[in-house]
Structures are given as structure tokens and as C-alpha cells.
Enzyme design. Structure first.
Site, PDB file in Angstrom:
ATOM      1  N   LYS A 103      38.457 -14.263 -46.855  1.00 55.10           N
ATOM      2  CA  LYS A 103      38.591 -15.694 -46.544  1.00 55.10           C
ATOM      3  C   LYS A 103      38.925 -16.490 -47.796  1.00 55.10           C
ATOM      4  CE  LYS A 103      35.222 -15.921 -42.768  1.00 55.10           C
ATOM      5  NZ  LYS A 103      33.845 -16.313 -42.475  1.00 55.10           N
TER       6      LYS A 103
ATOM      7  N   GLU B  31      34.005 -12.433 -46.639  1.00 58.74           N
ATOM      8  CA  GLU B  31      34.093 -13.582 -47.541  1.00 58.74           C
ATOM      9  C   GLU B  31      35.266 -13.457 -48.524  1.00 58.74           C
ATOM     10  OE1 GLU B  31      32.073 -15.962 -46.884  1.00 58.74           O
ATOM     11  OE2 GLU B  31      31.859 -17.229 -48.653  1.00 58.74           O
TER      12      GLU B  31
ATOM     13  N   ARG C  48      40.718 -21.946 -38.279  1.00 54.69           N
ATOM     14  CA  ARG C  48      41.267 -22.303 -39.593  1.00 54.69           C
ATOM     15  C   ARG C  48      42.728 -21.896 -39.712  1.00 54.69           C
ATOM     16  NH1 ARG C  48      36.156 -20.313 -43.094  1.00 54.69           N
ATOM     17  NH2 ARG C  48      34.761 -22.041 -42.571  1.00 54.69           N
TER      18      ARG C  48
ATOM     19  N   HIS D  15      27.345 -23.050 -54.894  1.00 51.70           N
ATOM     20  CA  HIS D  15      28.021 -21.790 -55.215  1.00 51.70           C
ATOM     21  C   HIS D  15      28.633 -21.891 -56.618  1.00 51.70           C
ATOM     22  CE1 HIS D  15      27.276 -20.610 -51.225  1.00 51.70           C
ATOM     23  NE2 HIS D  15      28.470 -20.613 -50.701  1.00 51.70           N
TER      24      HIS D  15
ATOM     25  N   CYS E 270      33.279 -22.097 -47.727  1.00 50.32           N
ATOM     26  CA  CYS E 270      32.611 -22.912 -48.751  1.00 50.32           C
ATOM     27  C   CYS E 270      32.992 -22.524 -50.191  1.00 50.32           C
ATOM     28  CB  CYS E 270      31.105 -22.870 -48.552  1.00 50.32           C
ATOM     29  SG  CYS E 270      30.445 -21.267 -48.107  1.00 50.32           S
TER      30      CYS E 270
ATOM     31  N   ARG F   8      25.933 -12.567 -53.124  1.00 52.49           N
ATOM     32  CA  ARG F   8      24.846 -13.478 -52.718  1.00 52.49           C
ATOM     33  C   ARG F   8      23.740 -13.418 -53.756  1.00 52.49           C
ATOM     34  NH1 ARG F   8      25.710 -17.019 -49.149  1.00 52.49           N
ATOM     35  NH2 ARG F   8      26.165 -15.589 -47.444  1.00 52.49           N
TER      36      ARG F   8
ATOM     37  N   GLY G 159      21.365 -27.088 -37.055  1.00 50.97           N
ATOM     38  CA  GLY G 159      21.571 -26.089 -38.104  1.00 50.97           C
ATOM     39  C   GLY G 159      21.692 -26.711 -39.486  1.00 50.97           C
TER      40      GLY G 159
ATOM     41  N   SER H  57      21.833 -20.727 -48.673  1.00 53.25           N
ATOM     42  CA  SER H  57      22.122 -21.613 -47.539  1.00 53.25           C
ATOM     43  C   SER H  57      23.541 -21.421 -47.016  1.00 53.25           C
ATOM     44  CB  SER H  57      21.902 -23.077 -47.933  1.00 53.25           C
ATOM     45  OG  SER H  57      22.772 -23.411 -48.994  1.00 53.25           O
ATOM     46  N   GLY H  58      24.375 -20.735 -47.769  1.00 50.56           N
ATOM     47  CA  GLY H  58      25.713 -20.403 -47.275  1.00 50.56           C
ATOM     48  C   GLY H  58      25.655 -19.558 -46.025  1.00 50.56           C
TER      49      GLY H  58
HETATM   50  N1  NAP Z   1      26.098 -22.954 -44.531  1.00 51.88           N
HETATM   51  C1  NAP Z   1      27.183 -23.234 -45.263  1.00 51.88           C
HETATM   52  O1  NAP Z   1      27.116 -23.445 -46.484  1.00 51.88           O
HETATM   53  C2  NAP Z   1      28.541 -23.329 -44.574  1.00 51.88           C
HETATM   54  C3  NAP Z   1      29.619 -23.793 -45.327  1.00 51.88           C
HETATM   55  C4  NAP Z   1      30.873 -23.906 -44.715  1.00 51.88           C
HETATM   56  C5  NAP Z   1      31.024 -23.568 -43.393  1.00 51.88           C
HETATM   57  N2  NAP Z   1      29.961 -23.126 -42.673  1.00 51.88           N
HETATM   58  C6  NAP Z   1      30.157 -22.848 -41.242  1.00 51.88           C
HETATM   59  O2  NAP Z   1      29.554 -23.928 -40.526  1.00 51.88           O
HETATM   60  C7  NAP Z   1      29.045 -23.451 -39.277  1.00 51.88           C
HETATM   61  C8  NAP Z   1      27.541 -23.783 -39.199  1.00 51.88           C
HETATM   62  O3  NAP Z   1      26.890 -23.088 -40.244  1.00 51.88           O
HETATM   63  P1  NAP Z   1      25.330 -23.259 -40.559  1.00 51.88           P
HETATM   64  O4  NAP Z   1      25.154 -22.660 -41.889  1.00 51.88           O
HETATM   65  O5  NAP Z   1      24.896 -24.654 -40.321  1.00 51.88           O
HETATM   66  O6  NAP Z   1      24.674 -22.300 -39.428  1.00 51.88           O
HETATM   67  P2  NAP Z   1      23.249 -22.422 -38.698  1.00 51.88           P
HETATM   68  O7  NAP Z   1      22.232 -22.984 -39.637  1.00 51.88           O
HETATM   69  O8  NAP Z   1      23.008 -21.111 -38.082  1.00 51.88           O
HETATM   70  O9  NAP Z   1      23.503 -23.510 -37.552  1.00 51.88           O
HETATM   71  C9  NAP Z   1      24.300 -23.301 -36.420  1.00 51.88           C
HETATM   72  C10 NAP Z   1      23.742 -24.187 -35.297  1.00 51.88           C
HETATM   73  O10 NAP Z   1      24.627 -24.136 -34.175  1.00 51.88           O
HETATM   74  C11 NAP Z   1      23.842 -24.412 -33.043  1.00 51.88           C
HETATM   75  N3  NAP Z   1      24.494 -24.011 -31.790  1.00 51.88           N
HETATM   76  C12 NAP Z   1      24.790 -22.768 -31.340  1.00 51.88           C
HETATM   77  N4  NAP Z   1      25.417 -22.849 -30.142  1.00 51.88           N
HETATM   78  C13 NAP Z   1      25.511 -24.177 -29.825  1.00 51.88           C
HETATM   79  C14 NAP Z   1      26.056 -24.911 -28.720  1.00 51.88           C
HETATM   80  N5  NAP Z   1      26.640 -24.290 -27.708  1.00 51.88           N
HETATM   81  N6  NAP Z   1      25.963 -26.274 -28.740  1.00 51.88           N
HETATM   82  C15 NAP Z   1      25.374 -26.919 -29.768  1.00 51.88           C
HETATM   83  N7  NAP Z   1      24.851 -26.273 -30.841  1.00 51.88           N
HETATM   84  C16 NAP Z   1      24.916 -24.915 -30.868  1.00 51.88           C
HETATM   85  C17 NAP Z   1      22.541 -23.686 -33.265  1.00 51.88           C
HETATM   86  O11 NAP Z   1      21.659 -24.524 -32.562  1.00 51.88           O
HETATM   87  P3  NAP Z   1      20.136 -24.255 -32.150  1.00 51.88           P
HETATM   88  O12 NAP Z   1      19.374 -24.296 -33.440  1.00 51.88           O
HETATM   89  O13 NAP Z   1      19.776 -25.402 -31.302  1.00 51.88           O
HETATM   90  O14 NAP Z   1      20.099 -22.957 -31.411  1.00 51.88           O
HETATM   91  C18 NAP Z   1      22.373 -23.728 -34.788  1.00 51.88           C
HETATM   92  O15 NAP Z   1      21.406 -24.687 -35.183  1.00 51.88           O
HETATM   93  C19 NAP Z   1      29.337 -21.943 -39.231  1.00 51.88           C
HETATM   94  O16 NAP Z   1      30.548 -21.735 -38.524  1.00 51.88           O
HETATM   95  C20 NAP Z   1      29.507 -21.583 -40.704  1.00 51.88           C
HETATM   96  O17 NAP Z   1      30.313 -20.464 -40.902  1.00 51.88           O
HETATM   97  C21 NAP Z   1      28.717 -23.009 -43.235  1.00 51.88           C
END
Ligand code: NAP
Length: 356
Positions: free
Chosen positions: A204, A201, A113, A241, A148, A234, A15, A178-179
Site C-alpha cells: 500500500k 502495508e 482507494r 508513525h 496512514c 509495528r 472506532g 493505534s494504526g
Molecule cells: N487506525 C489508523 O491509524 C488508520 C489510519 C488510516 C486509515 N485507517 C482505516 O480507517 C478505518 C477505521 O480504522 P480504525 O482504526 O478506526 O478501526 P476500528 O477501531 O476497528 O474501528 C472500526 C469501527 O467500525 C465500526 N463498524 C463496523 N461495521 C459498521 C457498520 N456497518 N456501521 C457502522 N459502523 C461499523 C465498528 O463499530 P462497533 O464498535 O460499533 O462494532 C468499529 O468501531 C479502517 O478501514 C482502517 O484501515 C485507519
């Protein structure tokens, strides 16, 4: 590079946050290159095949296959440390299981959290809250980083809060696509548009910022009592951000004192944490900064790129202090924040070399 680096894994490596973890950990001085663990979509593929970031994938990991491994397999392989980039919901049970098996977890997900024994941490703001992390006697540590937008907001506020003693804090965010992870917001929903709603959001941002800016009181945190009120929106930027902040102040320090509070703020300067930016707050004087395109990668040294929070357009018209803050959602507000938390825990002697 020393070879006593601590082994680690990234779960959710396919991800958006997972890829930033891979970038930050490919050649880290204290953590060994991570095992990359993915879900159904990315499992079995090479990191290069799933890569979505603008810069090239790290040379040392680009050809690595993403593995499908659960908590038992990670513990059996002797992995002592996991960086979690799992979606909320999936993260909760999986992270609990890792911790139960003695593996320490540094998580981006919302599930744990500020749960008892699992502090929310931003080292420049509340490093002392690390002491609230339960661990040892067969149990791994569980440490979380905040939402974030909260991550950038608290770094911008921490230096000036004492001088202002606010009656209230208002923030309006302009949050990058990307958030929402990958693939995120549908292009037709955001092109030629801004969307004044991001589920959960605003709650949070208020709750997590209050905890991070709160004080440790025995085994708990007494949250900041000042109301924090948020609008979250958004916009069509890719990363970074932007936040418009208004502080309603009870005190009236001089403008110079406020500027000095920001520019001299560097509470981690005495520690050698590889991902810590020095300084953590960059103050811009130009009338049109900060901007996502120009300021998202602020932070020195090079390893801390994207970790500094840029503050600008400072307007002090007592009792109101207004400014903009800009931080990289996936670095300061995501993977970089977690890596910095783990560096602090390692420095504090809280990370065992094997599952405990
Ligand atoms: N994006 C941001 O700016 C941001 C900032 C702070 C916090 N977060 C948090 O960080 C986390 C990830 O966010 P993201 O933006 O990276 O989301 P994302 O792009 O949707 O990525 C999540 C990844 O988790 C993987 N996944 C799901 N189930 C799994 C399992 N059982 N074992 C291993 N991998 C698994 C998926 O894998 P597959 O692709 O292989 O299916 C997917 O690639 C979320 O909880 C989000 O709220 C995000």
C-alpha cells in the site's frame, strides 16, 4: 460560528478513527456536529462510554448516543456528507450504496482507494486530483485518503522531489499500535518486542504514494515511475508513525536549497481550509528529533494539531538524502486527512447541501 454549516455523519464512530472524527467535527466552522453512526459493539451507547483517546471526549458530543443507521436512513434524513471510518470489506458496499443514493463520502478505508472516479487525495500534494471525483446527477462524490504511512511520506517528499529527481526511494516505518485500530495488536505480541510485518502495508505504501505523487493525465493518474521500496514494522508506541527515508538522487541541489524547499512549502496558504496546517512540514534541527512522543501533535493553528509532518535528522551525502519523518497516523493519516479533503471539496464548490 455560522449556521449554514453543512450537515454530516461519521460512520464507524465507535472506532479509533471515528473518535478522532468526532473530536475534529464537534465544533467545525463549516461542518455541523455529526450524526454518530456505529456498528454492533457501540450502537446505542453514549460516545463517552466507548471513548478510547487520551484527551476527553468533545463536550458537545460526549452524551450523544451512537445510532445504528444504514445508507437508506442516512439519505432519508438528508445527510449530504459522510465521513467513513469503517473497516475494509464493510466499507466497500456501504460506501457505494451511500454514493448511489447521492451522499458524498470521504473515506479512510482501503476499498475504493484510487478506483475510477474516486481519487486518492492529500491536498498539499495532489489537490488537482479532486477533479477526477465523479459526482452530481444523483450521485455523491467518493474521495479517499491514503494508508496512514503513505500520507506522511508524500507530504515529506513532495517539496524536494523536483530538486532531487530520484532514481529510487526507500522507506522503513516504525508504526504505532493505534494504526491497527481498537483494540488492535494483543499486548503480549508487542510488549518487549517489535513486529517486522504488517499485512499488505508495504504494497500500500508503495502503490498509494506513487499515485499521490503522480500526474493527472486526462481522466486518470500517471503514477510516479520512481520505485518506492518499503519495510513496515509495528512498534509499541501509541500514536505517530516514524519513517526513515532514503532518497537516491539523480540531481545534486545544495543542502540549503533542500532545506528551503521544505520550509517554504505551503501550497494551501491562499485557501482558508480550517484543518490545513501552516506550514505543513516542520523541520527540526535537534539531532534526536522527530520523536512520536514529542512531535505527533505538530501543526498550527490549533485546529490543525497533528496535521503537520515533522522532518529531521537530514543528512545529504550525494547521491543519498536521508531523513526521518513523523506524522500522526490517526490525524494526518486518518480523520484529519479526510476532513481536510472535504474542506477542499467544499471550497471547490463540489459538495451539495443535500443528497444530490
Ligand atoms: N487506525 C489508523 O491509524 C488508520 C489510519 C488510516 C486509515 N485507517 C482505516 O480507517 C478505518 C477505521 O480504522 P480504525 O482504526 O478506526 O478501526 P476500528 O477501531 O476497528 O474501528 C472500526 C469501527 O467500525 C465500526 N463498524 C463496523 N461495521 C459498521 C457498520 N456497518 N456501521 C457502522 N459502523 C461499523 C465498528 O463499530 P462497533 O464498535 O460499533 O462494532 C468499529 O468501531 C479502517 O478501514 C482502517 O484501515 C485507519
Amino acid at each position: 460560528m455560522s449556521d449554514d454549516r453543512l450537515g454530516c455523519a461519521v460512520v464507524g464512530a465507535g472506532g479509533y478513527i471515528g473518535q478522532h472524527f468526532a473530536r475534529l467535527l464537534a465544533d467545525h466552522p463549516r461542518f455541523a456536529p455529526p450524526l454518530l453512526v456505529a456498528g454492533e459493539r457501540s450502537g446505542g451507547k453514549r460516545l463517552a462510554d466507548v471513548w478510547q483517546l487520551a484527551e476527553a471526549p468533545p463536550a458537545g458530543l460526549a452524551e450523544e448516543r451512537l445510532l445504528r443507521l444504514g445508507p437508506a436512513a442516512l439519505a432519508r434524513r438528508g445527510v449530504p456528507l459522510v465521513f467513513s471510518a469503517l473497516p475494509s470489506g464493510t466499507a466497500g458496499p456501504l460506501e457505494r450504496e451511500l454514493v448511489r443514493r447521492g451522499v458524498s463520502v470521504f473515506s479512510n478505508a482501503a476499498d475504493h482507494r484510487a478506483a475510477p472516479g474516486a481519487p486518492l487525495l492529500v491536498p498539499e500534494v495532489n489537490a488537482d486530483h479532486l477533479a477526477l471525483a465523479r459526482g452530481g446527477r444523483g450521485r455523491g462524490l467518493l474521495v479517499t485518503n491514503p494508508n496512514c504511512s503513505a500520507a506522511g511520506l508524500v507530504v515529506a517528499l513532495a517539496p524536494v522531489l523536483g530538486a532531487l529527481r530520484p532514481a529510487s526511494i526507500h522507506v522503513s516505518t516504525y508504526q504505532a499500535l493505534s494504526g491497527a485500530g481498537y483494540p488492535g495488536v494483543p499486548s503480549l505480541a508487542i510488549t518487549d518486542n517489535v513486529v517486522p510485518f504488517i499485512r499488505d502495508e508495504e504494497e500500500k505504501v508503495a502503490r498509494e504514494s506513487s499515485i499521490l505523487l503522480g500526474a493527472r493525465a486526462g481522466p486518470q493518474v500517471r503514477a510516479l515511475r520512481t520505485p518506492i521500496v518499503a519495510h513496515c514494522v509495528r512498534v509499541g508506541t501509541r500514536e505517530g508513525h516514524l519513517e526513515a527515508v532514503t532518497v537516491h538522487a539523480r540531481r545534486r541541489p545544495s543542502g540549503d536549497a533542500l532545506r528551503r524547499a521544505w520550509t517554504t512549502f505551503d501550497p494551501l496558504r491562499a485557501l482558508s481550509l480550517a484543518t490545513a496546517p501552516h506550514p505543513p512540514v516542520v523541520v527540526r534541527q535537534e539531532p534526536d528529533r522527530p520523536q512520536p512522543l514529542r512531535d505527533r501533535w505538530a501543526g498550527t493553528p490549533a485546529r490543525a494539531r497533528g496535521m503537520a509532518v515533522t522532518v529531521g535528522r537530514i543528512r545529504w551525502t550525494p547521491p543519498y538524502l536521508r531523513f526521518f519523518a513523523l506524522s500522526h497516523n490517526a490525524v494526518r493519516g486518518g480523520a484529519g486527512g479526510s476532513v481536510l479533503n472535504a474542506e477542499l471539496a467544499l471550497e471547490a464548490g463540489r459538495l451539495p447541501r443535500r443528497p444530490s
